[in-house]
Design an enzyme around this catalytic site. Structure first.
Site, PDB file in Angstrom:
ATOM      1  N   GLU A 101     -10.933  21.849   3.984  1.00  0.00           N
ATOM      2  CA  GLU A 101     -11.041  20.558   4.653  1.00  0.00           C
ATOM      3  C   GLU A 101     -12.227  20.231   4.873  1.00  0.00           C
ATOM      4  O   GLU A 101     -12.678  18.942   4.711  1.00  0.00           O
ATOM      5  CB  GLU A 101     -10.094  20.503   6.125  1.00  0.00           C
ATOM      6  N   CYS A 233      -1.480   5.288  -5.018  1.00  0.00           N
ATOM      7  CA  CYS A 233      -1.723   4.414  -4.136  1.00  0.00           C
ATOM      8  C   CYS A 233      -3.259   4.167  -3.947  1.00  0.00           C
ATOM      9  O   CYS A 233      -3.735   4.133  -2.587  1.00  0.00           O
ATOM     10  CB  CYS A 233      -0.822   4.419  -2.897  1.00  0.00           C
ATOM     11  N   CYS A 240       1.417   0.966  -9.121  1.00  0.00           N
ATOM     12  CA  CYS A 240       2.767   0.749  -8.512  1.00  0.00           C
ATOM     13  C   CYS A 240       3.751   1.049  -9.122  1.00  0.00           C
ATOM     14  O   CYS A 240       4.809   1.601  -8.669  1.00  0.00           O
ATOM     15  CB  CYS A 240       2.810  -0.675  -7.974  1.00  0.00           C
ATOM     16  N   CYS A 243       4.693   4.572  -8.494  1.00  0.00           N
ATOM     17  CA  CYS A 243       5.102   5.045  -7.156  1.00  0.00           C
ATOM     18  C   CYS A 243       6.375   5.705  -6.903  1.00  0.00           C
ATOM     19  O   CYS A 243       7.418   4.756  -7.102  1.00  0.00           O
ATOM     20  CB  CYS A 243       4.493   3.901  -5.985  1.00  0.00           C
ATOM     21  N   CYS A 249       8.138   0.184  -0.047  1.00  0.00           N
ATOM     22  CA  CYS A 249       6.849  -0.249   0.379  1.00  0.00           C
ATOM     23  C   CYS A 249       7.054  -1.971   0.509  1.00  0.00           C
ATOM     24  O   CYS A 249       7.517  -2.754  -0.113  1.00  0.00           O
ATOM     25  CB  CYS A 249       5.939  -0.138  -0.807  1.00  0.00           C
TER      26      CYS A 249
END
Length: 492
Positions: A101, A233, A240, A243, A249
């Site tokens: 991270e 996205c 799209c 997705c 959505c």
């Protein structure tokens, strides 16, 4: 030590120096605010309409199922994911995710992979890192906190997102995460058009993330949500059609309704006006402002929205390269440590003092001389400070000008131990310390001026306000780079 590694080590050091207690949960924070007069808490603002929330349990279950199935098929093979899935030791798992991270906040995934692999080979545990760094001690016996709450409290520098990522991926805590990718996905899923960087909207997004997170596979779900934002996205030209959760959505539904309406109109039909308006509730905290309506040409990329960036504020700081002769007559420089919070927290720098704008040079010298006198406990003549030049460094929100002076000291100097930590370092030790890129620019400007003075060739005088040598171009080792993560630490 590089600035990046310095910040990582500083965070680890703080974690290992502190123990006990648990913080108030960072997720699901209360929105009941205290009365300004000290009375009963003020009523929380009304929640946004259901259009902006995930209030249907059946839809939540379907979204979890579809997203996790896509993730199982399409996830990228990344070394930290492999460690999180296969490492039996809980502390090693948490450490492995923590390192990933920190690195991922510095640069892109493709760049991190090689550095991460080499880092984990060299410092596979928190104890190994502690032994390699002079700034890390071990009072928690190298044990990683197990919950997002304790991670955020006990590891300075670990915020809400990083704590949630470690806790869910390494320890299976059912807590959500909100980063830039998740913000984009959630804002499109629920047509959140208010400023996505505002604290109120961020709180609502955290609530959504905590509602959505899969209770049996929280780490995989959070990674799937981030993966979706990173690969499908995306900010511009989202995919799209690929997705896995487009049926959930609302931004995509709005685009589809507008396309259907336009198609019927093209063929001469007279369909009703499409239901593509906003939620219809006045003063909705999550709808776009009335001054920024939906733009059909943008499609789903209408979301998320951010307030216009403010121009960086200008700051001036007087900085002194304080020099003495050390062992074998080699030059040594005084560096001091910045506070543990705020800009460049915990990093080392030359003695510096903030300046008001538009001060005359004489006044700047006096303020810096007073500041140095507090360090050395003896008067410092302002006229004895040699002007080197000005070094410009641009932070994301600050246009910083360092007005650089130098002062050579003869004899020993006793520093006030009551002030911030300080030490004398050689040039090599300076570059091995946790110093900022800006301070490396300052030392480079000082070195160029010294070489210019020792040169037999006369040069033109530098005008005040002129750019210091090297101030506008990077040199090897001065830019924040993950390569510096792997530099061998220097001794004291």
């Amino acid at each position: 030590m590089s600035p990046a590694r310095g910040r990582a080590a500083a965070a680890a050091a703080g974690a290992l120096r502190r123990s006990g207690g648990s913080a108030a949960p960072p997720q699901g924070r209360s929105r009941r605010r205290a009365s300004p007069r000290g009375g009963a808490p003020a009523a929380a603002p009304a929640p946004p309409p259901a259009r902006h929330l995930f209030s249907d349990p059946a839809e939540v279950e379907a979204l979890r199922r579809n997203l996790l199935a896509w993730y199982d098929r399409c996830k990228r093979d990344l070394p930290w994911r492999a460690l999180a899935a296969t490492e039996p030791d809980a502390d090693r798992r948490g450490y492995a995710v923590w390192v990933s991270e920190i690195m991922l906040q510095q640069t892109q995934v493709a760049t991190v992979i090689d550095y991460y692999t080499r880092w984990m080979q060299k410092w596979p545990t928190l104890q190994a890192l502690a032994q390699a760094s002079l700034e890390v001690v071990s009072e928690l016996a190298g044990r990683m906190p197990r919950t997002a709450e304790d991670l955020q409290k006990l590891l300075p520098g670990v915020g809400r997102y990083t704590a949630g990522a470690i806790a869910s991926i390494s320890y299976g805590q059912a807590t959500g995460v909100v980063d830039g990718n998740v913000i984009r996905v959630l804002c499109r899923l629920r047509c959140v058009g208010a400023d996505s960087s505002s604290p109120a909207v961020i709180d609502w997004l955290w609530d959504m993330a905590n509602v959505l997170v899969d209770r049996s596979r929280p780490g995989d779900f959070n990674q799937a949500l981030m993966e979706l934002g990173a690969t499908v996205c995306v900010p511009k030209s989202p995919l799209c059609g690929e997705c896995p959760v487009k049926q959930h959505c609302q931004a995509w539904r709005r685009v589809e309704k507008e396309l259907a309406f336009a198609s019927q109109k093209l063929f001469g039909k007279a369909p009703p006006v499409p239901d593509v308006e906003d939620c219809g509730v006045g003063d909705c905290p999550l709808c776009p402002p009335a001054t920024e309506p939906w733009d059909s040409s943008l499609g789903v990329t209408n979301f998320p929205r951010k307030a216009a960036k403010k121009p960086p504020r200008a700051m001036r700081t007087a900085t002194c390269v304080l020099e003495r002769r050390g062992c074998h007559r080699a030059p040594e420089y005084l560096i001091v440590q910045r506070p543990s919070s705020g800009l460049l927290a915990g990093l080392w720098e030359f003695p510096s003092v903030p300046l008001a704008q538009d001060l005359q040079e004489e006044k700047e010298r006096e303020e810096l001389a007073d500041h140095l006198q507090a360090w050395m406990g003896r008067p410092v003549a302002a006229k004895g400070l040699q002007f080197i030049g000005e070094v410009i460094h641009i932070f994301s929100h600050i246009h910083q000008t360092y007005v650089v002076y130098s002062l050579h000291l003869d004899g020993d100097v006793t520093l006030d131990p009551a002030l911030s930590p300080s030490r004398w370092v050689t040039e090599d030790e300076f570059h091995a310390s946790a110093v900022s890129t800006a301070m490396k620019k300052v030392l480079k400007a000082h070195g160029k001026q010294r070489r210019k003075e020792s040169s037999p060739v006369k040069g033109s005088k530098r005008k005040r306000g002129a750019k210091a040598p090297g101030a506008g171009s990077p040199c090897p080792g001065t830019q924040l780079s993950l390569r510096a993560f792997l530099r061998a630490p220097k001794g004291p």
